[in-house]
Design an enzyme around this catalytic site. Structure first.
Site, PDB file in Angstrom:
ATOM      1  N   GLY A   1      25.464  42.175  48.521  1.00 46.71           N
ATOM      2  CA  GLY A   1      26.232  41.819  47.319  1.00 46.71           C
ATOM      3  C   GLY A   1      25.613  40.663  46.552  1.00 46.71           C
ATOM      4  O   GLY A   1      24.508  40.208  46.868  1.00 46.71           O
TER       5      GLY A   1
ATOM      6  N   LEU B   1      33.444  47.044  57.848  1.00 52.10           N
ATOM      7  CA  LEU B   1      33.962  46.168  58.916  1.00 52.10           C
ATOM      8  C   LEU B   1      35.264  46.694  59.509  1.00 52.10           C
ATOM      9  O   LEU B   1      35.669  46.273  60.595  1.00 52.10           O
ATOM     10  CB  LEU B   1      34.192  44.750  58.375  1.00 52.10           C
ATOM     11  CG  LEU B   1      32.972  44.022  57.809  1.00 52.10           C
ATOM     12  CD1 LEU B   1      33.362  42.627  57.340  1.00 52.10           C
ATOM     13  CD2 LEU B   1      31.863  43.938  58.852  1.00 52.10           C
TER      14      LEU B   1
ATOM     15  N   SER C   1      38.233  31.062  49.000  1.00 53.45           N
ATOM     16  CA  SER C   1      38.278  31.003  47.537  1.00 53.45           C
ATOM     17  C   SER C   1      39.283  29.963  47.070  1.00 53.45           C
ATOM     18  O   SER C   1      40.305  29.725  47.739  1.00 53.45           O
ATOM     19  CB  SER C   1      38.710  32.387  47.035  1.00 53.45           C
ATOM     20  OG  SER C   1      39.221  32.309  45.729  1.00 53.45           O
TER      21      SER C   1
ATOM     22  N   TYR D   1      44.914  38.986  46.688  1.00 52.06           N
ATOM     23  CA  TYR D   1      43.539  38.590  47.046  1.00 52.06           C
ATOM     24  C   TYR D   1      43.535  37.182  47.650  1.00 52.06           C
ATOM     25  O   TYR D   1      43.012  36.949  48.741  1.00 52.06           O
ATOM     26  CB  TYR D   1      42.657  38.650  45.789  1.00 52.06           C
ATOM     27  CG  TYR D   1      41.344  37.908  45.930  1.00 52.06           C
ATOM     28  CD1 TYR D   1      40.305  38.439  46.671  1.00 52.06           C
ATOM     29  CD2 TYR D   1      41.157  36.649  45.330  1.00 52.06           C
ATOM     30  CE1 TYR D   1      39.106  37.751  46.815  1.00 52.06           C
ATOM     31  CE2 TYR D   1      39.971  35.961  45.464  1.00 52.06           C
ATOM     32  CZ  TYR D   1      38.950  36.517  46.207  1.00 52.06           C
ATOM     33  OH  TYR D   1      37.772  35.832  46.352  1.00 52.06           O
TER      34      TYR D   1
ATOM     35  N   LYS E   1      42.768  35.645  51.612  1.00 52.92           N
ATOM     36  CA  LYS E   1      41.840  34.553  51.940  1.00 52.92           C
ATOM     37  C   LYS E   1      42.564  33.464  52.738  1.00 52.92           C
ATOM     38  O   LYS E   1      42.036  32.927  53.698  1.00 52.92           O
ATOM     39  CB  LYS E   1      41.218  33.962  50.670  1.00 52.92           C
ATOM     40  CG  LYS E   1      40.258  34.913  49.947  1.00 52.92           C
ATOM     41  CD  LYS E   1      39.009  35.169  50.758  1.00 52.92           C
ATOM     42  CE  LYS E   1      38.013  36.055  50.036  1.00 52.92           C
ATOM     43  NZ  LYS E   1      36.883  36.440  50.880  1.00 52.92           N
TER      44      LYS E   1
HETATM   45  C1  UD1 Z   1      39.182  34.313  39.587  1.00 48.46           C
HETATM   46  C2  UD1 Z   1      39.890  33.894  40.834  1.00 48.46           C
HETATM   47  C3  UD1 Z   1      38.903  33.417  41.858  1.00 48.46           C
HETATM   48  C4  UD1 Z   1      37.864  34.446  42.097  1.00 48.46           C
HETATM   49  C5  UD1 Z   1      37.169  34.656  40.786  1.00 48.46           C
HETATM   50  C6  UD1 Z   1      36.064  35.654  40.964  1.00 48.46           C
HETATM   51  C7  UD1 Z   1      42.118  32.900  40.679  1.00 48.46           C
HETATM   52  C8  UD1 Z   1      42.882  31.692  40.273  1.00 48.46           C
HETATM   53  N1  UD1 Z   1      40.789  32.804  40.517  1.00 48.46           N
HETATM   54  O1  UD1 Z   1      38.753  33.112  38.921  1.00 48.46           O
HETATM   55  O2  UD1 Z   1      39.543  33.167  43.082  1.00 48.46           O
HETATM   56  O3  UD1 Z   1      36.945  33.966  43.066  1.00 48.46           O
HETATM   57  O4  UD1 Z   1      38.113  35.165  39.850  1.00 48.46           O
HETATM   58  O5  UD1 Z   1      36.534  36.935  41.185  1.00 48.46           O
HETATM   59  O6  UD1 Z   1      42.668  33.884  41.099  1.00 48.46           O
HETATM   60  N2  UD1 Z   1      38.511  34.146  30.625  1.00 48.46           N
HETATM   61  C9  UD1 Z   1      38.738  34.452  29.290  1.00 48.46           C
HETATM   62  N3  UD1 Z   1      38.521  35.740  28.879  1.00 48.46           N
HETATM   63  C10 UD1 Z   1      38.084  36.728  29.722  1.00 48.46           C
HETATM   64  C11 UD1 Z   1      37.842  36.394  31.076  1.00 48.46           C
HETATM   65  C12 UD1 Z   1      38.073  35.092  31.487  1.00 48.46           C
HETATM   66  O7  UD1 Z   1      39.130  33.599  28.492  1.00 48.46           O
HETATM   67  O8  UD1 Z   1      37.922  37.866  29.278  1.00 48.46           O
HETATM   68  C13 UD1 Z   1      38.717  32.763  31.080  1.00 48.46           C
HETATM   69  C14 UD1 Z   1      39.827  32.617  32.108  1.00 48.46           C
HETATM   70  O9  UD1 Z   1      41.035  32.305  31.494  1.00 48.46           O
HETATM   71  C15 UD1 Z   1      39.298  31.437  32.956  1.00 48.46           C
HETATM   72  C16 UD1 Z   1      37.791  31.533  32.837  1.00 48.46           C
HETATM   73  O10 UD1 Z   1      37.522  32.350  31.715  1.00 48.46           O
HETATM   74  O11 UD1 Z   1      39.673  30.221  32.377  1.00 48.46           O
HETATM   75  C17 UD1 Z   1      37.144  32.147  34.066  1.00 48.46           C
HETATM   76  O12 UD1 Z   1      37.763  33.384  34.356  1.00 48.46           O
HETATM   77  P1  UD1 Z   1      37.226  34.368  35.491  1.00 48.46           P
HETATM   78  O13 UD1 Z   1      35.753  34.430  35.407  1.00 48.46           O
HETATM   79  O14 UD1 Z   1      38.022  35.621  35.401  1.00 48.46           O
HETATM   80  O15 UD1 Z   1      37.556  33.599  36.858  1.00 48.46           O
HETATM   81  P2  UD1 Z   1      38.928  32.971  37.360  1.00 48.46           P
HETATM   82  O16 UD1 Z   1      40.077  33.754  36.893  1.00 48.46           O
HETATM   83  O17 UD1 Z   1      38.895  31.508  37.055  1.00 48.46           O
END
Ligand code: UD1
Length: 313
Positions: free
Chosen positions: A11, A52, A116, A140, A144
Site C-alpha cells: 500500500g 489477515l 490514527s 473506522y 483503531k
Molecule cells: C480523515 C480521518 C483520518 C484518516 C484520514 C485518511 C477523521 C477525523 N480523520 O482525515 O483519521 O486517517 O482521513 O483517510 O476521521 N477537505 C475539503 N474538501 C474535500 C476533502 C477534504 O475541504 O473535498 C478538507 C477537510 O475538511 C479537512 C482537510 O481537507 O479539513 C483534510 O481532509 P481529508 O484529507 O479528507 O482528511 P481528514 O478528514 O482530516
C-alpha cells in the site's frame, strides 16, 4: 539479519516502508491487494498475497519464517465507507487479532501498529497530546481505538512489546502510489489540477479558525516512516502521535498548490459532518521517546504528490 513482517506492504505507506527496510532486514510482505499494488513491493522482499482474516494462512507464514518484528499497516481506511459497511471494517479488528495471536504463538516479540488521529474524534482542545480523551465518531476510528486497547492487553498478558502510532494527515509520496478512489484532500486537488475532477469543494468557510477553513496537521510519509524505523529499536510501550505540530488550513493548502503548481477551480460548500475544525498534534512525545523530528515541509509534500501523479499519467 533480523526479519520484519509488514502487513499492507503493497500500500501507500507500507510499500515505501518496505523499500526503506530491505537493505537492513529480511522483509516479508503480507497484503491482500485490495488497494495495494504488487509492483510497488520491492523485489528484495518476500511477498504473500493473503488476507489477515485467514488465520490458517497467516500462521503458515509465521511458521515458515523466524520473525522478529511486525509492522501492521494493513487496514481499510475510508471513514465514510466505515459508516455504511461495518462488516468490512470489522476485518480491521479480526485481522489485527489474528496477527497478535500468531505473534504470541510463534514468539514474535514486537509490533508497530498504525493507529490514527481519528481515535480522538472531535476534540475541543487545539493541540492534541496523547492524554486527550478518546472519542471516535466513526466506525473506522473505533476499530483503531479497539485495536490499540487489544494490543495493550496483549502487552500486559503476553508481554508483547508495542508502539501504536496515531497518524495525523499523511501526505506526500516517494514511490508514486495512486489510489483511484482516494478521497483525501491531496489526491482530490491533484485530480482537479489534472482535469479529472471539475473542482475542489472546500468543506466550510465558517469554522472557528483564522480563515474559516479547517486546519490539519499534514505530515510527509517519509517522516512518518522514519519514526517507525526508529521505533523498532526503542524500548518503550505505548501510544505516540505522529504529526508535525504545525497546522495548515484548507485555504493555505489551496494557495500553496496554486503557487507551486498552478491555479485550479474551487468553491466553498457545507461543512462535512464529523470534520473537526482544528486537528494538530503535539509531537513532543515522539521527539522525546524516539529522538525524532519531522523534516519535510508542506512544499515537499505537494511537489512529491505532484510528481507521483505526473509520472503515472
Ligand atoms: C480523515 C480521518 C483520518 C484518516 C484520514 C485518511 C477523521 C477525523 N480523520 O482525515 O483519521 O486517517 O482521513 O483517510 O476521521 N477537505 C475539503 N474538501 C474535500 C476533502 C477534504 O475541504 O473535498 C478538507 C477537510 O475538511 C479537512 C482537510 O481537507 O479539513 C483534510 O481532509 P481529508 O484529507 O479528507 O482528511 P481528514 O478528514 O482530516
Amino acid at each position: 539479519m533480523e526479519t520484519i513482517l509488514v502487513t499492507g506492504g503493497a500500500g501507500y505507506i507500507g510499500s515505501i516502508t518496505v523499500k526503506e527496510l530491505v537493505d537492513k532486514y529480511n522483509v516479508i510482505v503480507v497484503d491482500n491487494l485490495s488497494k495495494g499494488k504488487r509492483e510497488l513491493v520491492d523485489k528484495k522482499a518476500i511477498f504473500y498475497e493473503a488476507d489477515l482474516t485467514n488465520k490458517e494462512n497467516l500462521q503458515e507464514i509465521f511458521k515458515e519464517h523466524n520473525i522478529n518484528y511486525v509492522m501492521h499497516f494493513a487496514s481499510y481506511k475510508a471513514v465514510g465507507e466505515s459508516m455504511s459497511n461495518a462488516v468490512k471494517y470489522s476485518d480491521n479488528l479480526i485481522g489485527t487479532i489474528n496477527l497478535l495471536n500468531a505473534m504470541v504463538k510463534y514468539n514474535v516479540p514486537k509490533i508497530i501498529f498504525s493507529s490514527s488521529a481519528s481515535v480522538y474524534g472531535m476534540p475541543n482542545k487545539k493541540i492534541i497530546d496523547e492524554q486527550t480523551e478518546l472519542n471516535p465518531i466513526n466506525y473506522y476510528g473505533f476499530t483503531k481505538q479497539e485495536a490499540e486497547k487489544i494490543i495493550e492487553y496483549y502487552h500486559k498478558i503476553h508481554n508483547l512489546q508495542y508502539i501504536s502510532f496515531r497518524y495525523f494527515n499523511v501526505a506526500g509520496d516517494v514511490l508514486n502510489y495512486i489510489d483511484p478512489e482516494a478521497n483525501n484532500i491531496f489526491p482530490i486537488i491533484m485530480e482537479v489540477i489534472q482535469g479529472k475532477r471539475d473542482k475542489l469543494t472546500i468543506f466550510g468557510n465558517d469554522c472557528p479558525t483564522p480563515d474559516g477553513t479547517c486546519v490539519r496537521d499534514y505530515i510527509h510519509v517519509s517522516d512518518l516512516i522514519d519514526a517507525h524505523i526508529k521505533a523498532l529499536k526503542v524500548d518503550y510501550n505505548g501510544v505516540i502521535n505522529l504529526g508535525t505540530g504545525k497546522g495548515y488550513s484548507v485555504i493555505e493548502l489551496v494557495n500553496a498548490f496554486t503557487e507551486l503548481i498552478k491555479p485550479f477551480k474551487y468553491e466553498f460548500g457545507e461543512r462535512r459532518e464529523g470534520d473537526p475544525a482544528f486537528l494538530v498534534a503535539s509531537n513532543q512525545k515522539a521527539k522525546d521517546i524516539l529522538g525524532w523530528t519531522p523534516k519535510k515541509t508542506l512544499k515537499e509534500m505537494i511537489l512529491s504528490t505532484y510528481n507521483a501523479y505526473n509520472s503515472v499519467s
